[in-house]
Design an enzyme around this catalytic site. Structure first.
Site, PDB file in Angstrom:
ATOM      1  N   HIS A 225      37.625  38.019  38.193  1.00  0.00           N
ATOM      2  CA  HIS A 225      37.720  37.964  36.729  1.00  0.00           C
ATOM      3  C   HIS A 225      38.593  39.086  36.166  1.00  0.00           C
ATOM      4  O   HIS A 225      38.314  39.616  35.097  1.00  0.00           O
ATOM      5  CB  HIS A 225      36.322  38.026  36.093  1.00  0.00           C
ATOM      6  CG  HIS A 225      35.518  36.777  36.311  1.00  0.00           C
ATOM      7  ND1 HIS A 225      35.695  35.644  35.540  1.00  0.00           N
ATOM      8  CD2 HIS A 225      34.560  36.487  37.211  1.00  0.00           C
ATOM      9  CE1 HIS A 225      34.862  34.698  35.964  1.00  0.00           C
ATOM     10  NE2 HIS A 225      34.171  35.179  36.981  1.00  0.00           N
TER      11      HIS A 225
ATOM     12  N   ASP B 131      30.782  39.028  40.218  1.00  0.00           N
ATOM     13  CA  ASP B 131      30.515  37.596  40.393  1.00  0.00           C
ATOM     14  C   ASP B 131      31.802  36.828  40.713  1.00  0.00           C
ATOM     15  O   ASP B 131      32.902  37.291  40.447  1.00  0.00           O
ATOM     16  CB  ASP B 131      29.888  37.012  39.111  1.00  0.00           C
ATOM     17  CG  ASP B 131      30.814  37.163  37.921  1.00  0.00           C
ATOM     18  OD1 ASP B 131      31.480  38.217  37.826  1.00  0.00           O
ATOM     19  OD2 ASP B 131      30.887  36.243  37.095  1.00  0.00           O
ATOM     20  N   GLU B 132      31.615  35.648  41.282  1.00  0.00           N
ATOM     21  CA  GLU B 132      32.663  34.621  41.414  1.00  0.00           C
ATOM     22  C   GLU B 132      34.015  35.156  41.903  1.00  0.00           C
ATOM     23  O   GLU B 132      35.029  34.990  41.241  1.00  0.00           O
ATOM     24  CB  GLU B 132      32.867  33.917  40.069  1.00  0.00           C
ATOM     25  CG  GLU B 132      31.652  33.159  39.602  1.00  0.00           C
ATOM     26  CD  GLU B 132      31.937  32.349  38.341  1.00  0.00           C
ATOM     27  OE1 GLU B 132      31.595  31.149  38.345  1.00  0.00           O
ATOM     28  OE2 GLU B 132      32.467  32.887  37.371  1.00  0.00           O
ATOM     29  N   VAL B 133      34.029  35.774  43.056  1.00  0.00           N
ATOM     30  CA  VAL B 133      35.299  36.286  43.584  1.00  0.00           C
ATOM     31  C   VAL B 133      36.009  35.176  44.371  1.00  0.00           C
ATOM     32  O   VAL B 133      35.383  34.449  45.139  1.00  0.00           O
ATOM     33  CB  VAL B 133      35.044  37.498  44.498  1.00  0.00           C
ATOM     34  CG1 VAL B 133      36.362  38.065  44.982  1.00  0.00           C
ATOM     35  CG2 VAL B 133      34.254  38.550  43.748  1.00  0.00           C
TER      36      VAL B 133
ATOM     37  N   GLU C  82      25.504  37.954  43.015  1.00  0.00           N
ATOM     38  CA  GLU C  82      26.290  37.828  44.247  1.00  0.00           C
ATOM     39  C   GLU C  82      26.327  39.139  45.024  1.00  0.00           C
ATOM     40  O   GLU C  82      26.384  39.143  46.257  1.00  0.00           O
ATOM     41  CB  GLU C  82      27.736  37.408  43.939  1.00  0.00           C
ATOM     42  CG  GLU C  82      27.898  35.948  43.559  1.00  0.00           C
ATOM     43  CD  GLU C  82      27.934  35.731  42.067  1.00  0.00           C
ATOM     44  OE1 GLU C  82      27.152  36.393  41.348  1.00  0.00           O
ATOM     45  OE2 GLU C  82      28.743  34.897  41.616  1.00  0.00           O
TER      46      GLU C  82
END
Ligand code: NAG
Ligand code: NAG
Length: 536
Positions: A276, A336-338, A387
């Site tokens: 992000h 998060d969300e890598v 995460e």
């Protein structure tokens, strides 16, 4: 098509009930003088008093400070405004209605405020917010903390309601003993996907105070834009914001922190790394990883580069600046969300995996977080998305893990078994829209109930709270207030009080509370269905 649908629905109702009866009037009539969120203990008696601003005296009897005097002034302004907008057509010069009913106990003469300890400078995790309020001709409000006094004053204003002919403000005799169930009652606001103006951020804080929420989680930057104006690295926002005017300056941030502090709200900034972060790379492309397609051709920039020392040198300097600016002890560093595919596509990373015996590309995420957490200043505490915990990164003892993914109960159990504190958000994504009344889904989720009794080796008290999340892909200044309010009010009551389900009475109270927010300039949408607010 629409017509056909309506006919089928009517037909359906006809078949099931025989007749479809619609009653006139609001679906849920607003309550009168109900506190939101509902207090832990309250008694309400029939005798009532009248508000008269010429008679009522507010006395600060014990400790005092500017936070307290400001809050008193705000409360009085709220009451005067309630009276002013409620009945614009009442002729105040005409003889007053004779109050001859024997439940009228005269005007409210005084409110004495007993703050029994000196004011704290900033709200903080675990601050005391309990208060006792006694309503009588001479009323009292007591707390050992300025934050409890703020919550009590807020409740006090909720207790007032308009007389039947709308020309007077009444308050019933009674008592309130109140304290929150959860310490962390937050609202996340994303100001990257769309820039949210300062005036709306301040209004959001006003509304949070009305709902006794105490954490403004400022998801300030993300892939799309970087509106945080750094002194040390001015190019980050000069190049990475949507526009040079769509930034938050140091003064802006100071204003937000002060406004929040005066309302007992903590401001926790989030600088989400290593994913992000695409907007960071407009000014600082070297921070990010080069991604390649299957043919080995360069296709663009991905997450931060975890194998370059310069990444961490930069982050340390930025965090240093951010932590000097925000008085809050906690800082959210995301995680998060890598996009692991990008790291995997890069030949340099493949070599690194072999040379360092990493088992998979996911190890880079753990490596990154392990290197980043020690960059924070010594007495600060991180908050991370779930995460980071899932990857087994060794987390300092006081780290708080934020749970946001579906199938949350097993995750929560794991976090609790590792003795970490957690905040809950899975069921509270405000960008997940249903239709009128969808706040009941938020209301009916209790984080502790989700895991209570599932295992003996956990301490549910480590679920320290939760946050409603307003991701801003399709939200900007035009619609943010009505998207957040009153839907986040459901989360606020869930985290404060102990009502178990969204009953008929809860609906009626939320009607009143929504009108109350409207009257104070918060453009909250109607909560459940047909109804009305007076004077707004
Ligand atoms: C509020 O009242 C309760 C019950 O009387 C009492 O136990 C508590 O100590 C009081 N709290 C404050 C802050 O005065
Ligand atoms: C990687 O593993 C090999 C074989 O087990 C070992 O000889 C080498 O020292 C390891 N390298 C690192 C950097 O740990």
């Amino acid at each position: 098509m629409f017509r056909l649908f309506v006919y089928l629905n009517i037909l359906g109702a006809f078949l099931v009930t025989g007749l479809h009866i619609v009653e006139p009037g609001p679906e849920y009539p607003a309550s009168k003088g109900a506190i939101w969120p509902r207090p832990q203990m309250q008694s309400i008696e029939i005798p009532y008093y009248k508000f008269d601003s010429d008679i009522l005296e507010i006395k600060v009897v014990d400790h005092d400070c500017p936070i307290l005097s400001n809050a008193v002034q705000r409360s009085l302004a709220v009451l005067r405004e309630m009276l002013r907008i409620a009945s614009p057509y009442v002729n105040r010069n005409a003889p007053q209605q004779v109050l001859d009913d024997d439940t009228y106990d005269g005007p409210l003469k005084s409110l004495s405020i007993y703050l029994t300890s000196p004011c704290e400078e900033y709200p903080h995790f675990g601050m005391i917010e309990s208060y006792n309020l006694t309503i009588a001709a001479d009323s009292t409000l007591r707390s050992s903390s300025i934050w409890g006094i703020l919550r009590g004053l807020e409740s006090w204003t909720h207790l007032f309601h308009l007389s039947d002919n709308r020309d007077q403000l009444h308050i019933n005799k009674g008592e309130v003993h109140d304290f929150p169930r959860y310490a962390h009652r937050g609202l996340l606001v994303d100001t990257s996907r769309h820039y949210i103006s300062m005036s709306n951020i301040l209004l959001i804080l006003d509304a949070m105070a009305m709902n006794k929420m105490n954490v403004f989680h400022w998801h300030i930057v993300d892939d799309q834009s970087f509106p945080y104006q750094s002194e040390r690295f001015p190019d980050l926002s000069r190049l990475g914001a949507y526009h040079e005017t769509l930034v938050y300056t140091k003064e802006n941030i100071q204003t937000v922190i002060d406004h929040a502090r005066n309302r007992g709200i903590r401001v926790i900034p989030e600088f989400d790394v290593p994913g992000h972060t695409r907007s960071w790379g407009v000014a600082k492309p070297d921070l990010l990883t080069h991604c390649y397609d299957q043919d080995g051709d360069y296709v663009g920039l991905g997450p931060m580069n975890p194998i370059k020392d310069s990444t961490y040198t930069f982050l340390q300097e930025l965090f240093h600046e951010v932590q000097a600016l925000f008085p809050e002890r906690y800082i959210h560093i995301g995680g998060d969300e890598v996009d692991l595919d990008c790291w995997e596509s890069n030949p340099e990373f493949q070599r690194y995996i072999q040379e360092h015996n990493l088992t998979s590309v996911a190890d880079f995420h753990a490596l990154f977080m392990r290197n980043t957490i020690p960059l924070l200043s010594e007495n600060s505490r991180p908050i991370v998305w779930q995460e980071v915990f899932d990857e087994g990164v060794p987390l300092p003892k006081d780290t708080i893990v934020q749970v946001w993914k579906e199938n949350e109960a097993p995750e929560m159990l794991n976090i609790l078994r590792a003795s970490h504190q957690l905040i809950y958000s899975t069921g509270w994504y405000l960008d997940h829209l249903n239709t009128g009344g969808d706040w009941t889904e938020f209301f009916n989720k209790d984080p502790r109930d989700l895991v209570n009794g599932l295992r003996k080796d956990i301490n549910v008290d480590n679920i320290v709270g939760g946050e409603a999340c307003m991701w801003a892909e399709v939200v900007n200044d035009m619609n943010i207030m009505s998207r957040v309010w009153p839907r986040a009010s459901a989360v606020a009551e869930r985290l404060w009080g102990h009502e178990s389900q969204a009953t008929y009475q809860v609906h009626c109270r939320l009607e009143e509370h929504t009108c109350r927010m409207n009257a104070r300039g918060i453009h909250a949408q109607p909560p459940s269905g047909p109804g009305f607010c007076l004077g707004v």
